[in-house]
Design an enzyme around this catalytic site. Structure first.
Site, PDB file in Angstrom:
ATOM      1  N   SER A 279       0.858  -1.187   0.000  1.00 24.35           N
ATOM      2  CA  SER A 279       0.000   0.000   0.000  1.00 24.35           C
ATOM      3  C   SER A 279       0.890   1.230   0.000  1.00 24.35           C
ATOM      4  CB  SER A 279      -0.870   0.006   1.263  1.00 24.35           C
ATOM      5  OG  SER A 279      -1.477   1.270   1.471  1.00 24.35           O
TER       6      SER A 279
ATOM      7  N   TYR B  13      -2.402  -0.364  10.389  1.00 21.32           N
ATOM      8  CA  TYR B  13      -2.481  -0.766   8.985  1.00 21.32           C
ATOM      9  C   TYR B  13      -1.165  -0.489   8.268  1.00 21.32           C
ATOM     10  CZ  TYR B  13      -3.817  -0.798   4.068  1.00 21.32           C
ATOM     11  OH  TYR B  13      -3.862  -1.050   2.721  1.00 21.32           O
TER      12      TYR B  13
END
Length: 245
Positions: free
Chosen positions: A142, A155
């Site tokens: 990501s 995250y």
């Protein structure tokens, strides 16, 4: 003939979003795709659509937090097609919240899916690829693997871990096995649906205003796969042109 033609590609998290888009694009380019996810009904619908288009696809229910499930998926691919050329470790969750919210169960879930899920894919596929003396791991990280933002600390930590694991793997197995990290920026997906914290949901709604479609990431995946065997595309960041992050 495309360098993707006839390759056996295993994809986790294939029931929606980036995983589904990758399955559709790679199958259209001649890959034989082996799809894994928890939602077997969605996988079966996708397989039926690919087969109706004359493409080769099979599926199996998989929870990537369970090592045996991931091993069974790889064994299933070998049973059906005799080999595995590419493993796309794509399954992920993103329940954003500030640390002070103490959503410890959500932290644990992110660690289990986003980190252990990738490790389980490596554990299942690496011995096979070493025996074959060929193969490729594509691990989906990501933009959060490069910068941390509020509500996304855990995250982002899991995605930093994906980068670290991938780079370590690349250094250890260079020669026969390729390792690619693809880091999407804001992309249309169902990840935001796992956000239970209202602050996190509000932040993601703002981010989503400039989201790119999942097939943009699928094209990046195809690019990495179609390179010659002696070319390893190690890292790709794919994000909206208008993104400030």
């Amino acid at each position: 003939m495309s360098d993707i033609q006839n390759k056996v590609v295993v994809i986790t998290g294939a029931s929606s979003g980036i995983g589904e888009a990758a399955a559709r694009l790679l199958a259209a380019r001649g890959a034989r795709v082996v799809l894994g996810a928890r939602r077997i009904d969605r996988l079966q619908t996708l397989v039926q659509a690919l087969e109706a288009a004359g493409q080769q696809a099979v599926c199996k229910a998989v929870d990537v937090t369970r090592r045996d499930d991931v091993q069974d998926l790889i064994d299933f691919a070998v049973e059906r097609f005799g080999k595995v050329d590419v493993i796309i470790n794509n399954a992920g969750v993103m329940p954003l919240s500030k640390l002070e919210a103490l959503k410890v169960e959500e932290w644990d879930r992110m660690i289990d899916v986003n980190i252990r899920g990738v490790l389980h894919g490596i554990a299942a596929g690496l011995p096979l690829m070493q025996r074959q003396r060929s193969g490729q791991f594509i691990n989906i990280a990501s933009i959060g693997a490069y910068a941390v933002s509020p509500t996304a600390a855990v995250y982002c930590a899991t995605k930093y871990a994906v980068r670290a694991i991938s780079e370590g793997l690349r250094q250890e197995v260079g020669g026969d096995v390729r390792v690619t990290v693809i880091s999407p920026g804001v992309t249309e997906s169902e990840l935001a649906e796992s956000i239970s914290d209202e602050g996190g949901r509000a932040e993601m709604r703002e981010f989503r205003r400039i989201a790119i479609p999942a097939d943009a990431i699928a094209r990046a995946i195809a690019y990495a796969i179609e390179q010659p065997a002696d070319v390893d595309v190690s890292e790709l960041i794919v994000r909206p042109t208008a993104s400030p992050f």
